[in-house]
Design a protein around this motif. Structure first.
Motif, PDB file in Angstrom:
ATOM      1  N   ASP B 157      61.836  -4.430  34.472  1.00  0.00           N
ATOM      2  CA  ASP B 157      61.852  -5.889  34.323  1.00  0.00           C
ATOM      3  C   ASP B 157      61.083  -6.306  33.084  1.00  0.00           C
ATOM      4  O   ASP B 157      61.553  -7.116  32.276  1.00  0.00           O
ATOM      5  N   MET B 161      62.498  -8.094  29.612  1.00  0.00           N
ATOM      6  CA  MET B 161      62.000  -9.395  29.164  1.00  0.00           C
ATOM      7  C   MET B 161      61.378  -9.296  27.776  1.00  0.00           C
ATOM      8  O   MET B 161      61.543 -10.184  26.948  1.00  0.00           O
ATOM      9  N   PHE B 211      66.924 -10.675  37.533  1.00  0.00           N
ATOM     10  CA  PHE B 211      66.533 -11.903  36.839  1.00  0.00           C
ATOM     11  C   PHE B 211      65.988 -11.632  35.439  1.00  0.00           C
ATOM     12  O   PHE B 211      66.011 -12.494  34.576  1.00  0.00           O
ATOM     13  N   CYS B 214      67.932 -12.512  32.295  1.00  0.00           N
ATOM     14  CA  CYS B 214      68.239 -13.891  31.938  1.00  0.00           C
ATOM     15  C   CYS B 214      67.665 -14.257  30.582  1.00  0.00           C
ATOM     16  O   CYS B 214      66.533 -13.901  30.256  1.00  0.00           O
ATOM     17  N   ASN B 215      68.432 -15.012  29.810  1.00  0.00           N
ATOM     18  CA  ASN B 215      68.021 -15.444  28.480  1.00  0.00           C
ATOM     19  C   ASN B 215      67.462 -16.860  28.564  1.00  0.00           C
ATOM     20  O   ASN B 215      68.185 -17.775  28.955  1.00  0.00           O
ATOM     21  N   PRO B 216      66.169 -17.071  28.215  1.00  0.00           N
ATOM     22  CA  PRO B 216      65.611 -18.426  28.334  1.00  0.00           C
ATOM     23  C   PRO B 216      66.272 -19.420  27.373  1.00  0.00           C
ATOM     24  O   PRO B 216      66.180 -20.618  27.573  1.00  0.00           O
ATOM     25  N   SER B 218      69.289 -20.034  27.070  1.00  0.00           N
ATOM     26  CA  SER B 218      70.540 -20.559  27.605  1.00  0.00           C
ATOM     27  C   SER B 218      70.367 -22.023  27.981  1.00  0.00           C
ATOM     28  O   SER B 218      69.347 -22.412  28.524  1.00  0.00           O
ATOM     29  N   PRO B 219      71.354 -22.887  27.676  1.00  0.00           N
ATOM     30  CA  PRO B 219      71.218 -24.304  28.029  1.00  0.00           C
ATOM     31  C   PRO B 219      71.361 -24.579  29.522  1.00  0.00           C
ATOM     32  O   PRO B 219      70.954 -25.624  30.001  1.00  0.00           O
ATOM     33  N   ARG B 220      71.934 -23.602  30.266  1.00  0.00           N
ATOM     34  CA  ARG B 220      72.116 -23.845  31.697  1.00  0.00           C
ATOM     35  C   ARG B 220      71.240 -22.885  32.486  1.00  0.00           C
ATOM     36  O   ARG B 220      70.891 -21.814  31.999  1.00  0.00           O
ATOM     37  N   PRO B 221      70.895 -23.264  33.723  1.00  0.00           N
ATOM     38  CA  PRO B 221      70.121 -22.341  34.556  1.00  0.00           C
ATOM     39  C   PRO B 221      70.855 -21.013  34.696  1.00  0.00           C
ATOM     40  O   PRO B 221      72.079 -20.967  34.736  1.00  0.00           O
ATOM     41  N   GLN B 224      73.039 -15.122  37.551  1.00  0.00           N
ATOM     42  CA  GLN B 224      72.863 -13.670  37.615  1.00  0.00           C
ATOM     43  C   GLN B 224      73.798 -13.008  38.606  1.00  0.00           C
ATOM     44  O   GLN B 224      73.985 -11.793  38.544  1.00  0.00           O
ATOM     45  N   TYR B 234      80.605 -23.639  38.349  1.00  0.00           N
ATOM     46  CA  TYR B 234      81.286 -24.761  37.715  1.00  0.00           C
ATOM     47  C   TYR B 234      81.228 -24.612  36.203  1.00  0.00           C
ATOM     48  O   TYR B 234      80.192 -24.297  35.636  1.00  0.00           O
TER      49      TYR B 234
END
Lengths: 344, 344
Positions: B157, B161, B211, B214-216, B218-221, B224, B234
């Motif tokens: 992890d 990151m 998790f 995940c790329n911080p 990104s404009p959306r939450p 995963q 959506y």
């Protein structure tokens, strides 16, 4: 009666001057240290300036930078004076201004001391700044398409990962705001309509947190959604689960980080202040020992050095008297003019 | 037939000795820098040692450290020889030591060059080591209760990151491995039973990533789970979505990072090598020019300096012969003595 007088012969005078010159070099490095710490603190504040409300004051780092530069200059000057004091010919030109220079040094020392105190006290305004800034930051988390706020999400995510914290006070702060942008919500779905209908402001609230709250030390994959619903996840009890997300709030985390930083800087500035006081006293001894030569022509004669010519009380009353006479001097001038005016 | 003959009048000899003394101190500092560069590289390699299968790559920092230390010693002696070269009385005492000294110095200088070549050439070995190490790390991600592997999850992890990467080659590596521990799977639920039946080994495979991928930015939450299912989210198309998770594989990220570090260090050590070689060449010239002075009454005569007395091949044979003789002689003696009693 002089304060702390010490007898000096030539050898002792030379040794004193050399020691004080050496100490001045350390004091110059101390000034550089204060300057660089001010710079470092300024950079750290600017790095997180988005998370502090706009009123964050850069007063303290600016003061540290200024004090560092002034201390460097004054110490270099004092070192030059000490170096010249070994040669009576060169010292003559400094003799007249030495008293005012020493007064300047004392003013600088007191300013440094006040700066050190401010460093310890700066925690209090910082607390309010951070609380306000983090609250706003979380509100703008979803606005990744609004100019001026589009990097708030990334800043908050990176901060939560770096400081190992979640939310303002704790992770439940995320339950009270909508952190998912409307662009990614399907308003035709029943679940979305239910959630929006469930509160007054029409916000999509959920009991979930962003991925940056996840703790990598957790033995199980991160649970970020439906956190308060024990049945949604196998073998999960949200009351006893400790390692899943970070438990600490970001305000606490950042405050302890900045507080620790300020305490360290304050302690170092205090040490530099002590060094400065020591070199000022040393310079005063050099000055007084060179001005009380028993035989002014013979450089090898004995002399006496002191910190203050009279006792502390007498020096204080002397200063008061000088200031009063300066004030009276202007009054006498006014009185004289008035007298001339009335006469004519 | 000598190699590279040069005339050395007295003044030139003096200048050579002085310049070489300064150069050897610079080379000593460079040797210390080489040692510290080796330490830095070793520390960086050890930090991620859990995702490397073997420690073959550690030969580069080890060699750098050895060469750095040796270079300190070599240059210290070089400066001592320079100091004594200007005094014709003191120079002869170095006479016997100079031949082995040059042999050892040449060996370590060549070793330095080898270290530079290796730092560029060991990319393949590093890559294969990382390939196996990362594959194991991903396989053992779920074993947070197995002693010896319980920190794999945390390591992977943090790696993902820190280096902004996901999986071994790319994020699809997570689809082929069960990364959720059986302790957190509800074996009575239909979904779990379906997934376990869907493959031969009975593993719980899903099209989801941890998790930490995940790329911080990104404009959306972060999405995963159900990554390949466009209808599950959506306004989502997994083939065009670029910022959601990190697309780069961790092997590529780590190789890129370490090769950048080793290339920079290699370039630095190459310049140190050139400096060291010039020190040795100049020292050789100084030695040969001073040898002609020995025994002469007038120390200020003009002498000749050369690099090698005989051509290169013969010089190498000269050095290797004693070593070969030593090994051959021991063999011959052993064969000779049992043979002699047998013949009598």
């Amino acid at each position: 009666m002089v304060l702390m007088s010490v007898k000096f012969d030539l050898k002792k005078r030379v040794k004193l001057a050399q020691t004080v010159w050496f100490m001045y070099w350390f004091a110059v490095m101390g000034g550089v240290l204060v300057f660089s710490m001010g710079l470092f603190f300024k950079i750290e504040l600017r790095k997180r300036s988005e998370l502090m409300d706009n009123n964050e004051s850069h007063f303290l780092p600016n003061l540290l930078i200024l004090m560092g530069l002034i201390a460097c200059g004054i110490n270099a000057f004092g070192g030059k004076i000490c170096y010249d004091s070994l040669d009576p010919n060169k010292f003559v030109k400094w003799k007249s201004m030495l008293k005012s220079f020493l007064v300047l040094c004392m003013v600088l020392n007191s300013l440094l001391f006040i700066t050190a105190l401010l460093c310890f006290l700066t925690r209090i305004p910082l607390q309010f700044t951070l609380a306000e800034g983090l609250k706003n930051g979380m509100r703008y988390y979803k606005d990744t398409d609004t100019p001026g706020r589009c990097y708030m999400k990334r800043t908050l995510d990176l901060m939560q990962m770096e400081f190992r914290c979640c939310g303002n006070e704790n992770y439940r702060d995320w339950f009270e705001i909508q952190w998912v942008s409307n662009r990614y919500l399907d308003f035709g779905a029943k679940e979305v309509k239910d959630r929006i209908g469930s509160n007054v402001d029409g916000q999509y609230l959920m009991d979930g947190v962003p991925f940056s709250c996840c703790n990598p030390s957790s033995p199980r994959p991160c649970i970020q959604n439906q956190m308060t619903n024990n049945t949604a996840h196998y073998s999960y009890d949200h009351y006893t689960e400790e390692l899943n997300v970070w438990k600490r709030g970001c305000r606490d985390a950042m405050l302890s980080y900045y507080g620790g930083l300020m305490n360290t800087i304050g302690a170092l500035v205090l040490l530099v202040t002590i060094l400065e006081v020591a070199v000022t006293i040393g310079l005063q001894y050099v000055n007084s020992s060179l001005s009380t030569l028993a035989n002014p022509e013979d450089p090898e004669s004995e002399s006496e050095g002191w910190i203050l010519e009279k006792t502390v009380k007498e020096t204080f009353t002397d200063i008061m008297a000088t200031m009063k006479s300066m004030g009276k001097g202007t009054k006498v001038e006014e009185g004289g003019e008035a007298a001339v005016a009335t006469v004519s | 037939m000598v190699v590279m003959k040069m005339k050395f009048p007295f003044q030139k000899r003096v200048k050579l000795a002085q310049g070489l003394w300064l150069l050897s101190w610079c080379a000593a500092i460079s040797g210390a820098i080489t040692f510290s560069l080796g330490c830095i590289l070793k520390t960086e390699l050890r930090r991620r040692a859990e995702v490397m299968d073997n420690s073959d790559i550690h030969v580069v920092p080890n060699t750098l450290m050895i060469v750095g230390l040796a270079s300190l010693g070599i240059n210290y002696f070089a400066s001592k020889i320079c100091q004594d070269a200007l005094d014709a009385g003191r120079f002869p005492r170095w006479k016997n030591m100079l031949k082995p000294y040059f042999a050892v110095s040449c060996f370590f200088t060549v070793l330095m060059l080898l270290a530079v070549i290796m730092s560029f050439a060991m990319k393949g070995s590093l890559e294969s080591s990382l390939k196996v190490g990362l594959r194991n790390g991903i396989r053992f991600y779920k074993d947070t209760d197995t002693p010896g592997r319980c920190f794999q999850k945390q390591n992977i992890d943090r790696l993902q990151m820190d280096f902004h990467c996901c999986g071994n080659n790319d994020f699809r590596d997570w689809f082929e491995v069960q990364w959720i521990s059986n302790r957190y799977l509800d074996f009575s639920s239909k979904e779990v039973k379906d997934r376990i039946k869907s493959n031969v080994d009975g593993r719980y495979l899903l099209d989801g990533v941890p998790f930490s991928c995940c790329n911080p930015s990104s404009p959306r939450p972060c999405i995963q789970f159900q990554l390949t299912n466009n209808s599950a989210h959506y306004n989502y198309d997994y083939q065009t979505e670029e910022l959601n998770i990190y697309l780069r594989g961790c092997r590529e990220a780590l190789v890129h990072y370490y090769m950048g570090l080793m290339n920079a260090i290699g370039a630095g050590v190459l310049s140190v090598f050139l400096l060291q070689a010039s020190v040795l060449v100049s020292l050789r010239f100084l030695q040969t020019s001073m040898e002609a002075v020995a025994g002469n009454e007038n120390t200020e005569i003009e002498t000749e300096g050369y690099l090698l007395e005989k051509p290169l091949k013969e010089t190498i044979m000269e050095y290797i012969e004693p070593v070969m003789k030593f090994f051959l002689l021991t063999n011959q003696v052993e064969e000779g003595t049992p043979g002699a009693p047998a013949s009598t």
